[in-house]
Enzyme design. Structure first.
Site: not given
Ligand code: URA
Ligand code: R1P
Length: 253
Positions: A6, A78, A166, A221
């Site tokens: 690849h 690779e 989320r 978060r």
């Molecule tokens: O919340 C996030 C921010 C960047 N990358 C992720 O995987 N999650």
């Protein structure tokens, strides 16, 4: 002619590089290489954009992995076929602990294996752990730049949305397996979410390769979901400086 399936690279192109810096984002490869000496563009295929640079005369290859474990596994396999033995990931990440702020730098010592690809290298009982020398090099590089990083465990998920719990999605739905998991990882002192370290660490440990990871926090978060462009840039810059210095040390070791 490419010597691997690849990446479109050959041993001759890598000039004997034993150390690779592996960002997720292909656009990051050039920015990383240009922090080193004699940056040279190598190739770009699919998600894999590669450059070569030098630290104190030692060649270091930079190759993006794209997002997620399957493409990480191709990139690492690779590059290993071409002689690379040490892999330093530099990523962006979402913190889940309230005390970790946007702009902070995290060094991952171990990953919660929420991915699928790592199970193609070792059973789930096998730990996804970073190499000690890589972690040490990243930690010392951060300190030498006046950064005090958080060091600890990362949850590494195949998906950005359900696997990182989320709800701000078009459906707002999350499969029961992942409901309540953000709180669970918080309680278990996990620092953050990202998407590649579980595969990278498991694969490298199982195959006798070395791997480490540094990440810049672009969202928290517990505070906000959408990152700010300027913050992404400045945070990424800090993490890049750390990984480049650490790669130089690993290349000399
Ligand atoms: O919340 C996030 C921010 C960047 N990358 C992720 O995987 N999650
Ligand atoms: O910034 P990178 O290295 O891509 O890392 C993080 O960002 C992507 C998700 O936005 C995932 O790849 C995750 O691990």
């Amino acid at each position: 002619m490419s010597e691997v399936f690849h990446l479109g690279l050959t041993k001759a192109m890598l000039k004997g590089a034993k150390v690779a810096i592996v960002p997720g984002d292909p656009a990051r490869s050039e920015r990383i290489a240009k922090e080193m000496e004699n940056a040279e563009y190598l190739n770009s295929t699919r998600e894999f954009t590669s450059w070569l640079g030098y630290m104190d005369g030692e060649p270091i290859v930079v190759c993006s992995t794209g997002i997620g474990g399957p493409s990480v596994s191709i990139c690492v396999e690779e590059l290993a076929q071409l002689g690379v033995r040490t892999f330093l990931r530099i990523g962006t990440t979402g913190a889940i602990q309230p005390h970790i702020n946007v702009g902070d730098i995290l060094i991952t010592t171990g990953a919660v294996r929420l991915d699928g690809a790592s199970q193609h290298f070792a059973p789930l009982e096998y730990p996804a752990v970073a190499d000690f020398a890589c972690t040490n090099a990243l930690y010392n590089a951060a300190l030498s730049q006046g950064i005090r990083p958080y060091v600890g465990i990362t949850a590494s998920s195949d998906t950005f949305y359900p696997g990182q719990e989320r709800y701000d999605t078009f459906s707002g739905k999350i499969y029961p397996k992942f409901q309540g998991t953000l709180k669970q990882w918080q309680d278990l002192n996990v620092m953050n979410y990202e998407m590649e370290s579980a595969t990278l660490f498991t694969m490298c440990a199982a195959l006798g390769l070395k791997a480490g990871m540094v990440a810049g926090v672009i969202v928290n978060r517990t505070q906000q979901e959408i990152p700010n462009e300027a913050t992404i840039k400045s945070t990424e810059q800090k993490a890049v400086a750390v990984v480049v210095e650490a790669a130089g040390k690993m290349a000399k070791a």
